[in-house]
Design an enzyme around this catalytic site. Structure first.
Site, PDB file in Angstrom:
ATOM      1  N   GLU A 344       0.805  -1.225   0.000  1.00 53.06           N
ATOM      2  CA  GLU A 344       0.000   0.000   0.000  1.00 53.06           C
ATOM      3  C   GLU A 344       0.840   1.279   0.000  1.00 53.06           C
ATOM      4  O   GLU A 344       0.552   2.204   0.754  1.00 53.06           O
ATOM      5  CB  GLU A 344      -0.911   0.019   1.231  1.00 53.06           C
TER       6      GLU A 344
HETATM    7  C1  NGO Z   1      -3.971  -4.590   4.869  1.00 53.98           C
HETATM    8  C2  NGO Z   1      -3.010  -3.469   5.167  1.00 53.98           C
HETATM    9  C3  NGO Z   1      -2.723  -3.311   6.657  1.00 53.98           C
HETATM   10  C4  NGO Z   1      -4.002  -3.373   7.462  1.00 53.98           C
HETATM   11  C5  NGO Z   1      -4.721  -4.658   7.148  1.00 53.98           C
HETATM   12  C6  NGO Z   1      -6.021  -4.775   7.911  1.00 53.98           C
HETATM   13  C7  NGO Z   1      -1.892  -5.224   4.291  1.00 53.98           C
HETATM   14  C8  NGO Z   1      -0.837  -6.085   3.752  1.00 53.98           C
HETATM   15  N1  NGO Z   1      -1.825  -3.928   4.462  1.00 53.98           N
HETATM   16  O1  NGO Z   1      -3.066  -5.706   4.706  1.00 53.98           O
HETATM   17  O2  NGO Z   1      -2.052  -2.103   6.882  1.00 53.98           O
HETATM   18  O3  NGO Z   1      -3.697  -3.309   8.830  1.00 53.98           O
HETATM   19  O4  NGO Z   1      -4.998  -4.793   5.785  1.00 53.98           O
HETATM   20  O5  NGO Z   1      -6.691  -5.965   7.664  1.00 53.98           O
END
Ligand code: NGO
Length: 539
Positions: A344
C-alpha cells in the site's frame, strides 16, 4: 483506498459466552480424545492432522506415578525437548516424571530419541501402546512437534496448570508425520497496538501447539515503531510512544527482542522481523525530520487510515537509515529472511517504488538475508528466492492474482495469506465485537476450506513456501483479543500448512477442531464459539 476498509464502530470486549448449537449427532466421541463417524474406528483428534496415523485398538499407554521420560543418546539436543514435555505433564498429573538418559525404558515410560526416521527436518514418528511411548525424529524440531501431538493424544485436562485426577491414557497409535510446507506462519501486528513481551510469549506458546514455526512480527507502521535501534534512538522512544486510539504504545528493547527470539527458538519457531516501507512509515517520519522530502516531521499518528506516508526515495539519508536499521535487526535475527513490507505505498510514485524496493533489496542482501515483502514487491526486480506474501482476496485467474504470477515468473516464492481466508483480523460475522471486514466476513469454515497450491492459477505446490495467518491489531490491544480472533481459525491455517492436501474435509475437520475446545478451556484461551463447530458433541 485510504481508510476504506476501516470499520468506525469502537470495539467492545469479546465475550466468552457465545451460544453454540450442536450439529447433528452423526459423529461420536471415543475415549475422551477422539472422534469418529458412527460405526467407524475412532481416530484421535489431532490438529494438524498427521500425514499418517494408524490407531491400534488392542493397546494403549498409561502414564503412571512411576513413569520417566527417557532420552536415548545422543541426548544433548533432545534433553531440552524432554524437559519441556516434563514441565507440561508434571503440572497437571502431579507425577515426578524424571527426565533421564540412563538405560532402557518400560511400558510406563516415554522415550525420546534423535535418530533418522526419513521424515525430513521437522517430521517425527510416534508409537504409543502398552510397551510405552516411543518418539523418534531426526532433529530436535521433529521431537518438539511430536511432543505437540502427544499432548493432544492425552486428555484435555493435561493442559491445566494445577493437579488433575487421572487416568492419563494415550490410545494405541502409530504416527509418521512431516509437514507439507516449510513456512507455517502467524503474523502479529505490534505496531497498531503494542503487545508486551509476556503477551507475545503467550501467543508463541499457543502457536507452538499447532506446529507453527514462523512468527512474523510487524514491528513498525504509521502508528508506532516498536523496536529499539541504537543508531536512531528516537524511532522507539518517540515513534513508539503511542498507538491507535492514542494509548501509551511501547517498544521492545534489544534485550526484550533477544528474549523473544530465544523464547521462540526454544519452541523451534523463528521470528521474521518486518519494518514496513516505503509506506506505513509515519512513526519514523515523525521521529526524524530529515527522513522527510520537505524536511518537516509530521505529527505522530493514532488513526487507522493507510497509504498516506512515504520515505523519501530521492534522499540518500533514506538508504543510510535503512542500512542502519536492517543492519541492527538482522544482527539479532537468526532467520534467513527480512521482511521489507512494501504494501500500500499509495503515496510513492510507481517508478520511485521500484527504485526503492530494488535498493532496499540490495541492503537486505548485503546483510546476508533474503527479502520478503507483501505481494506488491513483485513489481520490483526481486531476486529469485525472494518471497512475496500474497494478501489479495482474488483467486483463480481474476485480475488481482497477476502479481502472484509475476512473482512466480521471477522465481520468487509465495507465502499465502489471502485476506478473505487467512486474515485473522477479519470479523467472523457482523456481530463479531472485534476486527475489520474489508475483505468480508471469515467464518471458521472459510478460513479452512481452501488450498494454498490451487488458490491462484499459475501458482502451484512448488511455488508456495507456505501459509501465514496475519493478525492486524487496529482493534485489538490485549491477549484475550488476540486469542478471540486467532482461535479457532489459526489451527485450521496451521493444518493447511502442515497436513497433506488429500483427505482433508471440513466435515471431518470440524469435529477434530471441536475437540480442541476443552484444551483451550484448560489453557485459559479466549476463543470464539463459532456455531459452525460442534463443541458440545465432543465434551
Ligand atoms: C492490509 C493493510 C494493513 C491493514 C490490514 C487490515 C496489508 C498487507 N496492508 O493488509 O495495513 O492493517 O490490511 O486488515
Amino acid at each position: 483506498m485510504i481508510g476504506c476498509w476501516w470499520r468506525e464502530a469502537a470495539p467492545a470486549r469479546a465475550g466468552r459466552a457465545i451460544a453454540v448449537t450442536a450439529a447433528a449427532g452423526v459423529l461420536m466421541l471415543t475415549g475422551g480424545q477422539g472422534v469418529a463417524s458412527a460405526g467407524t474406528e475412532a481416530a484421535p483428534a489431532v490438529v494438524p492432522a498427521p500425514a499418517s496415523l494408524k490407531t491400534v485398538r488392542t493397546t494403549s499407554f498409561r502414564l503412571t506415578p512411576q513413569s520417566q521420560i527417557v532420552v536415548q543418546p545422543p541426548a544433548r539436543e533432545a534433553l531440552p525437548v524432554a524437559s519441556y514435555l516434563a514441565r507440561i505433564l508434571r503440572r497437571s498429573t502431579g507425577y515426578r516424571l524424571p527426565v533421564t538418559t540412563h538405560g532402557g525404558h518400560d511400558g510406563h515410560d516415554i522415550g525420546l530419541q534423535l535418530a533418522p526416521t526419513g521424515t525430513g527436518p521437522e517430521g517425527y514418528r510416534l508409537d504409543a501402546g502398552d510397551g510405552g511411548v516411543e518418539l523418534r525424529a531426526g532433529t530436535a524440531a521433529g521431537l518438539f512437534h511430536g511432543v505437540q501431538t502427544l499432548r493432544q493424544l492425552l486428555p484435555a485436562r493435561v493442559e491445566k496448570a494445577t493437579e488433575q485426577p487421572g487416568p492419563w491414557t494415550v490410545p494405541g497409535v502409530r504416527i509418521t508425520d512431516q509437514p507439507r510446507f516449510a513456512w507455517r506462519g502467524a503474523m502479529l501486528d505490534v505496531s497498531r497496538h503494542f503487545f508486551s513481551v509476556a503477551e507475545v510469549k503467550r501467543y508463541i506458546d499457543q502457536l507452538a501447539l499447532y506446529k507453527v514455526n514462523t512468527l512474523h512480527l510487524h514491528l513498525a507502521d504509521d502508528q508506532g515503531w516498536r523496536l529499539a535501534i541504537d543508531s536512531w534512538p528516537r524511532l522507539a522512544t518517540y515513534g513508539g510512544s503511542t498507538e491507535v486510539g492514542g494509548g501509551p504504545g511501547g517498544y521492545y528493547t534489544k534485550r526484550d527482542f533477544a528474549e523473544l527470539i530465544d523464547y521462540a527458538a526454544d519452541r523451534f519457531m523463528t521470528i521474521v522481523p518486518e519494518i514496513d516501507s516505503p509506506g506505513h512509515t509515519n512513526a519514523a517520519l515523525a521521529s526524524y525530520a530529515e527522513l522527510n522530502c520537505d524536511g518537516q516531521a509530521p505529527p505522530l499518528y493514532t488513526g487507522t487510515s493507510v497509504g498516506f506516508s512515504s520515505l523519501c526515495v530521492g534522499k540518500e539519508i533514506t538508504y543510510r537509515f535503512l542500512d542502519d536499521v536492517i543492519g541492527e535487526i538482522t544482527a539479532q535475527t537468526p532467520n534467513r529472511y527480512y521482511h521489507v513490507g512494501g504494501d500500500e505505498a499509495h503515496s510513492t510514485p510507481h517508478e520511485d517504488y521500484v527504485t526503492f524496493i530494488n535498493r532496499e533489496q540490495e541492503l537486505v542482501h548485503a546483510h546476508g538475508k533474503r527479502m520478503v515483502g507483501w505481494q506488491e514487491i513483485a513489481a520490483a526486480d526481486a531476486a529469485p528466492g525472494s518471497v512475496a506474501q500474497y494478501w489479495n482476496t482474488a483467486s483463480g485467474s481474476e485480475p488481482g492474482t497477476e502479481l502472484a504470477r509475476t512473482a512466480v515468473a521471477k522465481r520468487m516464492k509465495i507465502v499465502m495469506s489471502p485476506a478473505n481466508r487467512a486474515y485473522l483480523d477479519m470479523q467472523y460475522d457482523p456481530d463479531t465485537p472485534l476486527g475489520l471486514h474489508w475483505a468480508g466476513y471469515v467464518e471458521v469454515q472459510d478460513a479452512y476450506s481452501w488450498d494454498p497450491a490451487t488458490l491462484v492459477d499459475g501458482v502451484g505446490e512448488d511455488d508456495v513456501l507456505g501459509v501465514e495467518g496475519p493478525l492486524w491489531s487496529e482493534t485489538l490491544d490485549e491477549s484475550p483479543d488476540i486469542e478471540f480472533m486467532a482461535f479457532p481459525r489459526l489451527p485450521g491455517l496451521a493444518e493447511l500448512g502442515w497436513s497433506p492436501a488429500s483427505g482433508r474435509s471440513w466435515d471431518e475437520y470440524r469435529f477434530r477442531l471441536a475437540a480442541q475446545g476443552p484444551r483451550w478451556d484448560a489453557l485459559g484461551i479466549n476463543y470464539y464459539r463459532s456455531p459452525q463447530v460442534p463443541w458440545e458433541e465432543v465434551r
